[in-house]
Design a protein around this motif. Structure first.
Motif, PDB file in Angstrom:
ATOM      1  N   ASP A  55       3.060  11.245  -6.871  1.00 49.46           N
ATOM      2  CA  ASP A  55       3.511  12.478  -7.534  1.00 49.46           C
ATOM      3  C   ASP A  55       3.373  12.365  -9.048  1.00 49.46           C
ATOM      4  O   ASP A  55       2.993  13.315  -9.721  1.00 49.46           O
ATOM      5  CB  ASP A  55       4.956  12.799  -7.172  1.00 49.46           C
ATOM      6  CG  ASP A  55       5.097  13.296  -5.743  1.00 49.46           C
ATOM      7  OD1 ASP A  55       4.090  13.744  -5.157  1.00 49.46           O
ATOM      8  OD2 ASP A  55       6.217  13.236  -5.211  1.00 49.46           O
ATOM      9  N   GLN A  56       3.681  11.204  -9.594  1.00 53.71           N
ATOM     10  CA  GLN A  56       3.603  11.005 -11.030  1.00 53.71           C
ATOM     11  C   GLN A  56       2.185  10.649 -11.479  1.00 53.71           C
ATOM     12  O   GLN A  56       1.779  10.989 -12.578  1.00 53.71           O
ATOM     13  CB  GLN A  56       4.560   9.907 -11.463  1.00 53.71           C
ATOM     14  CG  GLN A  56       4.672   9.795 -12.962  1.00 53.71           C
ATOM     15  CD  GLN A  56       5.850   8.939 -13.388  1.00 53.71           C
ATOM     16  OE1 GLN A  56       6.678   8.552 -12.586  1.00 53.71           O
ATOM     17  NE2 GLN A  56       5.913   8.642 -14.672  1.00 53.71           N
ATOM     18  N   TYR A  57       1.449   9.952 -10.630  1.00 49.96           N
ATOM     19  CA  TYR A  57       0.084   9.537 -10.943  1.00 49.96           C
ATOM     20  C   TYR A  57      -0.835   9.979  -9.808  1.00 49.96           C
ATOM     21  O   TYR A  57      -1.135   9.211  -8.898  1.00 49.96           O
ATOM     22  CB  TYR A  57      -0.001   8.010 -11.105  1.00 49.96           C
ATOM     23  CG  TYR A  57       0.898   7.468 -12.190  1.00 49.96           C
ATOM     24  CD1 TYR A  57       0.535   7.571 -13.528  1.00 49.96           C
ATOM     25  CD2 TYR A  57       2.102   6.850 -11.875  1.00 49.96           C
ATOM     26  CE1 TYR A  57       1.355   7.068 -14.530  1.00 49.96           C
ATOM     27  CE2 TYR A  57       2.927   6.346 -12.866  1.00 49.96           C
ATOM     28  CZ  TYR A  57       2.550   6.460 -14.191  1.00 49.96           C
ATOM     29  OH  TYR A  57       3.360   5.964 -15.179  1.00 49.96           O
TER      30      TYR A  57
ATOM     31  N   GLU B 178       0.821  -1.212   0.000  1.00 47.53           N
ATOM     32  CA  GLU B 178       0.000   0.000   0.000  1.00 47.53           C
ATOM     33  C   GLU B 178       0.857   1.265   0.000  1.00 47.53           C
ATOM     34  O   GLU B 178       0.488   2.289  -0.555  1.00 47.53           O
ATOM     35  CB  GLU B 178      -0.945   0.022   1.210  1.00 47.53           C
ATOM     36  CG  GLU B 178      -2.000  -1.061   1.181  1.00 47.53           C
ATOM     37  CD  GLU B 178      -1.476  -2.430   1.598  1.00 47.53           C
ATOM     38  OE1 GLU B 178      -0.389  -2.524   2.207  1.00 47.53           O
ATOM     39  OE2 GLU B 178      -2.149  -3.431   1.291  1.00 47.53           O
ATOM     40  N   ARG B 179       1.999   1.189   0.616  1.00 47.01           N
ATOM     41  CA  ARG B 179       2.895   2.352   0.702  1.00 47.01           C
ATOM     42  C   ARG B 179       3.531   2.667  -0.656  1.00 47.01           C
ATOM     43  O   ARG B 179       3.882   3.811  -0.929  1.00 47.01           O
ATOM     44  CB  ARG B 179       3.954   2.072   1.763  1.00 47.01           C
ATOM     45  CG  ARG B 179       4.985   3.108   1.925  1.00 47.01           C
ATOM     46  CD  ARG B 179       4.645   4.006   3.050  1.00 47.01           C
ATOM     47  NE  ARG B 179       5.616   5.098   3.035  1.00 47.01           N
ATOM     48  CZ  ARG B 179       5.981   5.764   4.057  1.00 47.01           C
ATOM     49  NH1 ARG B 179       5.455   5.484   5.214  1.00 47.01           N
ATOM     50  NH2 ARG B 179       6.832   6.736   3.963  1.00 47.01           N
ATOM     51  N   VAL B 180       3.662   1.664  -1.499  1.00 47.59           N
ATOM     52  CA  VAL B 180       4.223   1.872  -2.835  1.00 47.59           C
ATOM     53  C   VAL B 180       3.385   2.893  -3.601  1.00 47.59           C
ATOM     54  O   VAL B 180       3.917   3.722  -4.331  1.00 47.59           O
ATOM     55  CB  VAL B 180       4.317   0.538  -3.600  1.00 47.59           C
ATOM     56  CG1 VAL B 180       4.678   0.758  -5.060  1.00 47.59           C
ATOM     57  CG2 VAL B 180       5.332  -0.376  -2.934  1.00 47.59           C
ATOM     58  N   LEU B 181       2.068   2.851  -3.404  1.00 44.93           N
ATOM     59  CA  LEU B 181       1.193   3.806  -4.092  1.00 44.93           C
ATOM     60  C   LEU B 181       1.532   5.238  -3.713  1.00 44.93           C
ATOM     61  O   LEU B 181       1.482   6.140  -4.547  1.00 44.93           O
ATOM     62  CB  LEU B 181      -0.273   3.512  -3.788  1.00 44.93           C
ATOM     63  CG  LEU B 181      -0.788   2.136  -4.218  1.00 44.93           C
ATOM     64  CD1 LEU B 181      -2.263   2.023  -3.915  1.00 44.93           C
ATOM     65  CD2 LEU B 181      -0.494   1.870  -5.672  1.00 44.93           C
ATOM     66  N   LYS B 182       1.878   5.466  -2.463  1.00 47.73           N
ATOM     67  CA  LYS B 182       2.238   6.816  -2.017  1.00 47.73           C
ATOM     68  C   LYS B 182       3.481   7.312  -2.737  1.00 47.73           C
ATOM     69  O   LYS B 182       3.594   8.486  -3.053  1.00 47.73           O
ATOM     70  CB  LYS B 182       2.431   6.840  -0.514  1.00 47.73           C
ATOM     71  CG  LYS B 182       1.147   6.614   0.253  1.00 47.73           C
ATOM     72  CD  LYS B 182       1.332   6.924   1.718  1.00 47.73           C
ATOM     73  CE  LYS B 182       0.081   6.670   2.491  1.00 47.73           C
ATOM     74  NZ  LYS B 182      -1.043   7.499   2.120  1.00 47.73           N
ATOM     75  N   VAL B 183       4.400   6.417  -3.018  1.00 47.46           N
ATOM     76  CA  VAL B 183       5.627   6.789  -3.730  1.00 47.46           C
ATOM     77  C   VAL B 183       5.295   7.261  -5.147  1.00 47.46           C
ATOM     78  O   VAL B 183       5.891   8.209  -5.646  1.00 47.46           O
ATOM     79  CB  VAL B 183       6.608   5.597  -3.775  1.00 47.46           C
ATOM     80  CG1 VAL B 183       7.798   5.894  -4.650  1.00 47.46           C
ATOM     81  CG2 VAL B 183       7.057   5.229  -2.365  1.00 47.46           C
ATOM     82  N   TRP B 184       4.332   6.630  -5.765  1.00 49.55           N
ATOM     83  CA  TRP B 184       3.984   6.936  -7.152  1.00 49.55           C
ATOM     84  C   TRP B 184       2.945   8.045  -7.302  1.00 49.55           C
ATOM     85  O   TRP B 184       2.619   8.441  -8.418  1.00 49.55           O
ATOM     86  CB  TRP B 184       3.493   5.672  -7.842  1.00 49.55           C
ATOM     87  CG  TRP B 184       4.621   4.770  -8.206  1.00 49.55           C
ATOM     88  CD1 TRP B 184       5.048   3.653  -7.535  1.00 49.55           C
ATOM     89  CD2 TRP B 184       5.510   4.926  -9.307  1.00 49.55           C
ATOM     90  NE1 TRP B 184       6.134   3.107  -8.158  1.00 49.55           N
ATOM     91  CE2 TRP B 184       6.440   3.876  -9.254  1.00 49.55           C
ATOM     92  CE3 TRP B 184       5.604   5.861 -10.333  1.00 49.55           C
ATOM     93  CZ2 TRP B 184       7.451   3.741 -10.195  1.00 49.55           C
ATOM     94  CZ3 TRP B 184       6.615   5.705 -11.272  1.00 49.55           C
ATOM     95  CH2 TRP B 184       7.515   4.663 -11.193  1.00 49.55           C
TER      96      TRP B 184
END
Length: 69
Positions: free
Chosen positions: A35-37, A27-33
């Protein structure tokens, strides 16, 4: 508790997103992305699909579509 091993793959809108850090929760991976999406702000990660033959664990990213107002 199940422990999933293998390279994590995140699929969003037909794209494969890189796993920025295999030690963080999916779920945390989504937070990383985000900015781009930006649409990933309200997205969820689906159940993992384990492929032992290829050594991958695939997560489908589901974007919640809503209406303002």
């Amino acid at each position: 508790m199940n422990i999933l091993t293998g390279k994590r793959v995140f699929v969003y809108n037909g794209r494969t997103l890189q796993d920025p850090d295999p030690t963080i929760p999916a779920e945390r991976v989504l937070k990383v992305w985000q900015d781009q999406y930006p649409e990933l702000v309200n997205a969820t990660v689906g159940d993992p699909d384990v492929d032992p033959e290829h050594g991958t664990v695939t997560y489908n990213v589901n974007v919640k579509v809503g209406r303002a107002g």
